[in-house]
Enzyme design. Structure first.
Site, PDB file in Angstrom:
ATOM      1  N   THR A 166       0.830  -1.214   0.000  1.00  0.00           N
ATOM      2  CA  THR A 166       0.000   0.000   0.000  1.00  0.00           C
ATOM      3  C   THR A 166       0.868   1.269   0.000  1.00  0.00           C
ATOM      4  O   THR A 166       1.913   1.316   0.636  1.00  0.00           O
ATOM      5  CB  THR A 166      -0.897  -0.002   1.255  1.00  0.00           C
ATOM      6  OG1 THR A 166      -1.621  -1.224   1.290  1.00  0.00           O
ATOM      7  CG2 THR A 166      -1.867   1.169   1.243  1.00  0.00           C
ATOM      8  N   GLU A 206      -6.785  -5.933   3.381  1.00  0.00           N
ATOM      9  CA  GLU A 206      -6.754  -6.970   2.310  1.00  0.00           C
ATOM     10  C   GLU A 206      -7.956  -6.821   1.384  1.00  0.00           C
ATOM     11  O   GLU A 206      -8.583  -7.785   0.976  1.00  0.00           O
ATOM     12  CB  GLU A 206      -6.735  -8.401   2.834  1.00  0.00           C
ATOM     13  CG  GLU A 206      -5.901  -8.794   4.004  1.00  0.00           C
ATOM     14  CD  GLU A 206      -4.578  -8.086   4.162  1.00  0.00           C
ATOM     15  OE1 GLU A 206      -4.171  -7.358   3.241  1.00  0.00           O
ATOM     16  OE2 GLU A 206      -3.967  -8.239   5.201  1.00  0.00           O
TER      17      GLU A 206
HETATM   18  C1  LIG Z   1      -4.098  -1.379  10.551  1.00  0.00           C
HETATM   19  C2  LIG Z   1      -3.756  -1.534   9.097  1.00  0.00           C
HETATM   20  C3  LIG Z   1      -2.764  -2.442   8.726  1.00  0.00           C
HETATM   21  C4  LIG Z   1      -2.387  -2.565   7.393  1.00  0.00           C
HETATM   22  N1  LIG Z   1      -1.329  -3.368   7.064  1.00  0.00           N
HETATM   23  C5  LIG Z   1      -0.845  -3.347   5.791  1.00  0.00           C
HETATM   24  C6  LIG Z   1       0.378  -4.027   5.458  1.00  0.00           C
HETATM   25  O1  LIG Z   1       1.008  -4.669   6.308  1.00  0.00           O
HETATM   26  N2  LIG Z   1       0.830  -3.931   4.185  1.00  0.00           N
HETATM   27  C7  LIG Z   1       0.176  -3.236   3.220  1.00  0.00           C
HETATM   28  O2  LIG Z   1       0.666  -3.182   2.088  1.00  0.00           O
HETATM   29  N3  LIG Z   1      -0.983  -2.577   3.496  1.00  0.00           N
HETATM   30  C8  LIG Z   1      -1.499  -2.610   4.755  1.00  0.00           C
HETATM   31  N4  LIG Z   1      -2.664  -1.936   5.066  1.00  0.00           N
HETATM   32  C9  LIG Z   1      -3.369  -1.220   4.006  1.00  0.00           C
HETATM   33  C10 LIG Z   1      -4.735  -1.812   3.656  1.00  0.00           C
HETATM   34  O3  LIG Z   1      -4.604  -2.984   2.919  1.00  0.00           O
HETATM   35  C11 LIG Z   1      -5.516  -0.694   2.926  1.00  0.00           C
HETATM   36  O4  LIG Z   1      -5.899   0.237   3.924  1.00  0.00           O
HETATM   37  C12 LIG Z   1      -6.728  -1.210   2.176  1.00  0.00           C
HETATM   38  O5  LIG Z   1      -6.335  -1.985   1.076  1.00  0.00           O
HETATM   39  C13 LIG Z   1      -7.610  -0.058   1.671  1.00  0.00           C
HETATM   40  O6  LIG Z   1      -6.863   0.907   1.013  1.00  0.00           O
HETATM   41  P1  LIG Z   1      -6.984   2.447   1.457  1.00  0.00           P
HETATM   42  O7  LIG Z   1      -6.898   2.500   2.941  1.00  0.00           O
HETATM   43  O8  LIG Z   1      -6.004   3.243   0.687  1.00  0.00           O
HETATM   44  O9  LIG Z   1      -8.454   2.850   1.072  1.00  0.00           O
HETATM   45  P2  LIG Z   1      -9.005   3.622  -0.302  1.00  0.00           P
HETATM   46  O10 LIG Z   1      -8.358   2.972  -1.455  1.00  0.00           O
HETATM   47  O11 LIG Z   1      -8.711   5.085  -0.061  1.00  0.00           O
HETATM   48  O12 LIG Z   1     -10.508   3.310  -0.210  1.00  0.00           O
HETATM   49  C14 LIG Z   1     -11.345   3.925   0.769  1.00  0.00           C
HETATM   50  C15 LIG Z   1     -12.708   3.291   0.717  1.00  0.00           C
HETATM   51  O13 LIG Z   1     -13.306   3.580  -0.534  1.00  0.00           O
HETATM   52  C16 LIG Z   1     -14.185   2.537  -0.888  1.00  0.00           C
HETATM   53  N5  LIG Z   1     -13.785   2.051  -2.221  1.00  0.00           N
HETATM   54  C17 LIG Z   1     -12.552   1.965  -2.748  1.00  0.00           C
HETATM   55  N6  LIG Z   1     -12.600   1.498  -4.007  1.00  0.00           N
HETATM   56  C18 LIG Z   1     -13.914   1.271  -4.291  1.00  0.00           C
HETATM   57  C19 LIG Z   1     -14.623   0.768  -5.419  1.00  0.00           C
HETATM   58  N7  LIG Z   1     -13.973   0.370  -6.528  1.00  0.00           N
HETATM   59  N8  LIG Z   1     -15.970   0.693  -5.361  1.00  0.00           N
HETATM   60  C20 LIG Z   1     -16.641   1.054  -4.219  1.00  0.00           C
HETATM   61  N9  LIG Z   1     -16.007   1.525  -3.121  1.00  0.00           N
HETATM   62  C21 LIG Z   1     -14.681   1.626  -3.149  1.00  0.00           C
HETATM   63  C22 LIG Z   1     -14.049   1.447   0.194  1.00  0.00           C
HETATM   64  O14 LIG Z   1     -15.111   1.625   1.120  1.00  0.00           O
HETATM   65  C23 LIG Z   1     -12.748   1.784   0.867  1.00  0.00           C
HETATM   66  O15 LIG Z   1     -12.700   1.373   2.228  1.00  0.00           O
HETATM   67  C24 LIG Z   1      -3.072  -1.806   6.397  1.00  0.00           C
HETATM   68  C25 LIG Z   1      -4.090  -0.936   6.777  1.00  0.00           C
HETATM   69  C26 LIG Z   1      -4.417  -0.774   8.090  1.00  0.00           C
HETATM   70  C27 LIG Z   1      -5.479   0.239   8.457  1.00  0.00           C
END
Ligand SMILES: Cc1cc2nc3c(=O)[nH]c(=O)nc-3n(C[C@H](O)[C@H](O)[C@H](O)COP(=O)(O)OP(=O)(O)OC[C@H]3O[C@@H](n4cnc5c(N)ncnc54)[C@H](O)[C@@H]3O)c2cc1C
Length: 416
Positions: A145, A381
């Site tokens: 991410t 995930e």
């Molecule tokens: C505590 C924690 C631990 C993590 N650990 C890791 C790690 O070890 N390694 C790693 O690589 N990542 C990690 N992550 C990242 C995690 O996988 C991402 O937060 C997740 O994939 C969502 O990406 P984003 O937060 O950028 O949300 P965004 O991409 O900004 O999306 C926000 C919201 O928009 C909505 N959305 C997005 N796309 C669509 C769509 N196509 N259609 C409809 N709705 C949509 C969903 O509701 C989503 O929750 C972690 C996150 C957290 C909070």
């Protein structure tokens, strides 16, 4: 009959949720679950609140999981692991999730951070890293991410430029679990010369130009901190590449697939724990002249919870079998299982907290922690909405060529 009866005050009695899935395991696998149950009673359950309160990497929890061979279940036998079937691993994660998200997430996090190494590292790298990762002497983190690429992770901007015998790595990674404790980082970027070529590499924590931010505060999942990573011209030798150039995403997808199955198991474990707590409260607490559990409205809430949890467990068990067999449609089933189990867990935990009234809202009572932890399973995930998109897109694609329902006349439905 006894499977559904409550055993008040018992610490090791008949469980509220039936043991049908555990009974289907091999004797050795069942013995591991029995041992894990002892540990949830003696250690993981009683210590979960304190682990969360301290909110630093829970070394004691991690070392115990490693010592007991639970971490090793994610690794091949050739490198010291026990290469457990997913059919067993979902039971392990469910048991842990029932009491402590920190310990459960250490097992799903092991898949996430280590599977790309198992699948893509050279034999020499595997020999030097996997035994330590199995025993818990080493830790890895998974960095995919980025600030601008989460759900839409193919938009990642971290670059790898060919340089000497290897790559020069530049970019930022966000929300990276275990960053403050990991020895090695699986980093996925794109070739600077060819943007459609994704590359995964292993970066040691002491690499020149690599910085790890202080831990970032969050709502729950305490005991497994996250940080931001910055790569400023970090030189990585070609021998640290995982898989071939262009395979970076495929390696990440396998790690994510296993971690998604794990998220579903953790969510179901937590949902089971929440029902156990709410049902015990409904037994102990009386209102309006009868126990809470004797009110039909409360029975209906509990009935919805237990019915949906058992249905969700069945879907997850099917998904685990598909993984173990190598079925081609396992990724879609993993999306369905994760979507269903994690959304259900959020609802069950919310309703269980409601059923326990003011006590449920107290920090002293476990449901407050369950409630905060439940949210991340719907986001990490792949957020629920993204999985819905994946499942729906697949269905629509298959509908074009699938056998039509025999009640229909042949031909286009537009002509009906
Ligand atoms: C505590 C924690 C631990 C993590 N650990 C890791 C790690 O070890 N390694 C790693 O690589 N990542 C990690 N992550 C990242 C995690 O996988 C991402 O937060 C997740 O994939 C969502 O990406 P984003 O937060 O950028 O949300 P965004 O991409 O900004 O999306 C926000 C919201 O928009 C909505 N959305 C997005 N796309 C669509 C769509 N196509 N259609 C409809 N709705 C949509 C969903 O509701 C989503 O929750 C972690 C996150 C957290 C909070």
């Amino acid at each position: 009959m006894n499977e559904t009866s409550i055993n008040p005050g018992s610490s090791a009695g008949t469980r509220l949720f039936g043991d049908h899935f555990v009974q289907a395991l091999q004797p050795q696998e069942r013995a591991l679950i029995e041992r894990l149950r002892e540990l949830t009673r003696s250690h993981f359950g009683p210590n979960a609140a304190e682990v969360a309160r301290q909110d630093v990497f829970a070394w004691d929890t991690f070392r115990l999981l490693a010592r007991e061979g639970i971490v090793a279940t994610a690794f091949p036998t050739a490198y010291g692991g026990s290469d457990a079937r997913q059919a067993l691993r979902i039971r392990i994660i469910e048991e842990l999730g029932r009491v402590c998200s920190t310990s459960a997430s250490m097992i799903t996090g092991t898949d996430l951070s280590s599977r790309a190494i198992v699948a893509g590292a050279s034999d020499a790298l595997k020999q030097s890293l996997l035994p330590g990762l199995c025993s818990g002497e080493l830790q890895a983190a998974f960095a995919l991410t980025e600030p601008g690429a989460g759900s839409d992770v193919r938009g990642l901007k971290t670059t790898m430029r060919s340089s000497g015998d290897g790559y020069l790595l530049n970019g930022r990674k966000k929300f990276i679990t275990r960053a403050t404790t990991a020895d090695w980082f699986v980093v996925v970027g794109r070739a600077e010369e060819e943007a459609s070529t994704f590359i995964a590499v292993l970066v040691p924590r002491d690499a020149k130009g690599f910085t790890i931010s202080p831990e970032v505060g969050k709502l729950g999942w305490f005991g497994v901190p996250i940080s931001t990573l910055t790569f400023d011209n970090v030189q990585v030798p070609a021998s640290h590449r995982l898989g071939a150039e262009g395979q970076g995403f495929a390696l990440a997808q396998d790690a994510l697939l296993r971690a998604r199955i794990g998220h579903a198991a953790m969510a179901l474990g937590r949902a089971i724990g929440a029902v156990e707590i709410a049902a015990a409260y409904a037994t102990d607490r009386s209102t309006f002249g009868k126990t809470l559990g004797e009110h039909q409205g409360v029975q209906w809430m509990l009935a919805d919870m237990v019915t949906q949890i058992e249905a969700s467990r069945a879907l997850l068990a099917l998904t685990a079998d598909k993984y173990d067999r190598g079925d081609a449609d396992v990724a879609i089933f993993a999306s369905m299982a994760k979507l269903q189990a994690t959304d259900l867990c959020m609802k069950v935990v919310t309703d269980a907290l409601q059923l326990t009234g003011g006590r449920g809202y107290l920090q002293d009572f476990p449901l407050e922690r369950f409630f905060r932890d439940a949210k991340l399973n719907q986001i990490g995930e792949g957020a629920s909405e993204v999985h819905k998109t994946v499942i729906g897109r697949d269905l629509v694609r298959r509908a074009a060529t699938a056998e039509r329902n025999p009640c229909l006349r042949p031909g286009s439905l537009v002509d009906y």
